[in-house]
Every structure is written in structure tokens, then in C-alpha cells.
Enzyme design. Structure first.
Site, PDB file in Angstrom:
ATOM      1  N   ASP A 100       0.802  -1.215   0.000  1.00  0.00           N
ATOM      2  CA  ASP A 100       0.000   0.000   0.000  1.00  0.00           C
ATOM      3  C   ASP A 100       0.842   1.275   0.000  1.00  0.00           C
ATOM      4  O   ASP A 100       1.814   1.403   0.760  1.00  0.00           O
ATOM      5  CB  ASP A 100      -0.921   0.028   1.232  1.00  0.00           C
ATOM      6  CG  ASP A 100      -2.089  -0.931   1.100  1.00  0.00           C
ATOM      7  OD1 ASP A 100      -2.478  -1.250  -0.035  1.00  0.00           O
ATOM      8  OD2 ASP A 100      -2.622  -1.358   2.154  1.00  0.00           O
ATOM      9  N   HIS A 254       0.026  -7.757  -0.731  1.00  0.00           N
ATOM     10  CA  HIS A 254      -1.247  -8.459  -0.642  1.00  0.00           C
ATOM     11  C   HIS A 254      -2.001  -8.343  -1.959  1.00  0.00           C
ATOM     12  O   HIS A 254      -1.689  -7.504  -2.812  1.00  0.00           O
ATOM     13  CB  HIS A 254      -2.094  -7.970   0.537  1.00  0.00           C
ATOM     14  CG  HIS A 254      -2.316  -6.491   0.582  1.00  0.00           C
ATOM     15  ND1 HIS A 254      -1.340  -5.602   0.980  1.00  0.00           N
ATOM     16  CD2 HIS A 254      -3.401  -5.746   0.276  1.00  0.00           C
ATOM     17  CE1 HIS A 254      -1.820  -4.376   0.918  1.00  0.00           C
ATOM     18  NE2 HIS A 254      -3.067  -4.426   0.485  1.00  0.00           N
ATOM     19  N   ARG A 269     -10.450   0.540   5.856  1.00  0.00           N
ATOM     20  CA  ARG A 269      -9.005   0.444   6.115  1.00  0.00           C
ATOM     21  C   ARG A 269      -8.488   1.700   6.797  1.00  0.00           C
ATOM     22  O   ARG A 269      -8.784   2.818   6.363  1.00  0.00           O
ATOM     23  CB  ARG A 269      -8.232   0.228   4.809  1.00  0.00           C
ATOM     24  CG  ARG A 269      -6.770  -0.159   5.038  1.00  0.00           C
ATOM     25  CD  ARG A 269      -6.037  -0.332   3.725  1.00  0.00           C
ATOM     26  NE  ARG A 269      -5.470   0.916   3.234  1.00  0.00           N
ATOM     27  CZ  ARG A 269      -5.153   1.159   1.960  1.00  0.00           C
ATOM     28  NH1 ARG A 269      -5.377   0.237   1.041  1.00  0.00           N
ATOM     29  NH2 ARG A 269      -4.624   2.306   1.598  1.00  0.00           N
TER      30      ARG A 269
END
Length: 278
Positions: A100, A254, A269
Site C-alpha cells: 500500500d 497483498h 481500512r
């Protein structure tokens, strides 16, 4: 204080944590235990944690300052919690291997993801360990990669064409693009707490190994993207409603499996800011 229970679920990474209510303020003992567990297991999973956005934000704040995403929508009154709401009118864009927000100078330390609405089947998430992937490389290849740098680009996962649906959305994309030009990070990152090395290139944002020609760069990136996705470095999590996952974003990647359309999947999130990779 309730003793935490840790159940490892993968050889390379992952553990289920029991004995803590994430909706309540963490005790010093639980905070220390979770920090240590994150370093050891890289991804932590918690069942039956029906967090409100405010509770999720407060839990995440124990571990650092929080990031507000430039593109994804957030929860009203809780901008630190973004909404991942995917369905046949808003197609998934995270069904690739990625770390991320590596398009900023100080990519996130970690992220906390809460399952709010799930499809009847599908919608699993996979995680991969960058440390396990690095340690499996041959010493000559490790030596080659150490010291190399790579470009990470916001536009690779957030292409302009996806955000040309209206003038307002397009203007938001241009503003975000201007604030996030391509940035350079090391190909191999050293974890700031454990000292372990990990692959730090990802298919979501990495576009070029800077020291190589374009063809050499693409060939090596293709190999590294495929290498980290090998099953022995990964785990697959089958979500249940109110599950929470907390991962070390510095050394993992991921992949959100997009196999549930036209059903809907909603996740919240909270993203914890980290430090500059080295």
C-alpha cells in the site's frame, strides 16, 4: 489482563490473535505484545471484532500517525478510515500484488482492514512475505539487488482513464497526481526494527529499476513479481464479517481476489504512516 493467544497459520507469515477486544483502549501489555507479534508474524488476524470507524481509527492510532488516501473515499467524520466498496458498478482495482501507498516518501508502516460486508463466496485476500522471498533468492542475486533503486508511480494503480468519469473526479485525480510524482525507493528494504531485508518492489506501483535499461528492468521486475507470489511465501485468508487484519506493510504485499462480482464487498481500512525505506 487477559493473556493473548497466538495461533500461527502459515509457514512464512500470519497468525490468529485471540484474547483482546480491539474496540477498547489497549493496555500497555497488549500493545507491546501486538507490536512484537506484528514483527514476528507480519500479518495478524482477529475474529469477531465489530469495530465502528472511530474504534478502528483509535486502535490504529496506537501504532502511529494515520494516512488519508488521496483517491479512495473515506468515512464521513472519520477521514482516516477509507472505504473499499467494490461491486459491478465500481470494479475492484486492488486485484494485483501490491504494497500500500509506496508512491509516497514514507510508505505506511502498516494497515488495519475490517470486513464490513462480504459476498456469499469469494473475496479472499492473499498476503506474501517480502522477507521470505528475499531469503529464498540465491546469494549472487541478493548481491545484485542490494543497492539498486526503483521508481514507484501513483499512476500505475490509479490510471487517469479510470477517473475520467466526471469533471469532479477527473479534477481530483489531477490534483492527486500533482501531489504525488514518481518517487524512488530501494529494491531491497531493511526493516527498521528487525534489521531483516525484504523485497520492496510491487506490481501495483513499481515501474522501473533505475540502474537498468528498460528491457533489463522489465525482465527483472517480471521475475521478482512472480517470485514473491510463489505459494510458499504466501497465505490466503477467507474473510468472515467483522474480521480484522493488521499487516506490516513494510515487508509484505497483498492481493484482493476479485472473484465475487456482481456481489458487493465493503472493507474499511486505516493506514499507519511509516518511515523512509532504506
Amino acid at each position: 489482563m487477559t493473556t493473548l493467544q497466538f495461533t500461527p497459520i502459515g509457514a512464512a507469515l500470519g497468525a490468529i490473535i485471540e484474547g483482546v477486544n480491539l474496540a477498547e483502549p489497549l493496555s500497555d501489555g497488549h500493545f507491546a505484545a501486538l507490536k512484537d507479534a506484528l514483527l514476528q508474524y507480519q500479518v495478524l488476524f482477529f475474529r469477531e471484532q465489530p469495530l465502528t470507524p472511530l474504534q478502528q481509527r483509535n486502535f490504529a492510532r496506537h501504532f502511529g500517525d494515520l494516512h488519508i488516501h488521496p483517491i479512495y473515499p473515506n468515512v464521513p467524520d472519520t477521514p482516516e478510515v477509507l472505504i473499499l466498496d467494490t461491486h459491478d458498478q465500481n470494479l475492484p482495482d486492488n486485484d494485483n500484488w501490491h504494497t500500500d501507498v509506496t508512491f509516497i516518501e514514507t510508505p505506511p508502516l502498516g494497515a488495519i482492514l475490517a470486513a464490513k460486508q462480504l459476498p456469499p463466496t469469494g473475496g479472499d485476500t492473499l498476503w506474501a512475505s517480502g522477507t521470505a522471498a528475499y531469503e529464498a533468492l540465491s546469494p549472487p542475486l541478493q548481491h545484485l539487488l542490494d543497492g539498486l533503486t526503483a521508481t514507484h508511480d501513483f499512476g500505475k494503480s490509479f490510471p487517469e482513464t479510470r477517473f475520467a468519469v466526471s469533471e469532479e473526479v477527473h479534477a481530483q485525480w489531477h490534483a492527486s497526481r500533482a501531489r504525488h510524482p514518481p518517487i524512488t525507493h530501494p529494491v531491497i528494504r531493511t526493516h527498521p526494527q528487525t534489521g531483516k531485508k525484504a523485497l520492496f518492489v510491487n506490481d501495483g506501483f513499481t515501474t522501473r529499476i533505475n540502474e537498468f535499461s528498460a528491457r533489463e528492468s522489465q525482465a527483472l521486475l517480471d521475475f521478482l513479481f512472480a517470485h514473491i507470489a510463489r505459494p510458499e511465501f504466501t497465505l490466503r485468508w477467507r474473510w468472515q464479517e467483522n474480521d480484522v487484519a493488521f499487516w506490516d506493510n513494510r515487508i509484505t504485499q497483498h492481493y484482493a481476489v476479485a472473484d465475487y462480482l456482481p456481489h458487493r464487498r465493503i472493507m474499511h481500512r486505516a493506514t499507519i504512516l511509516g518511515d523512509k525505506p532504506y
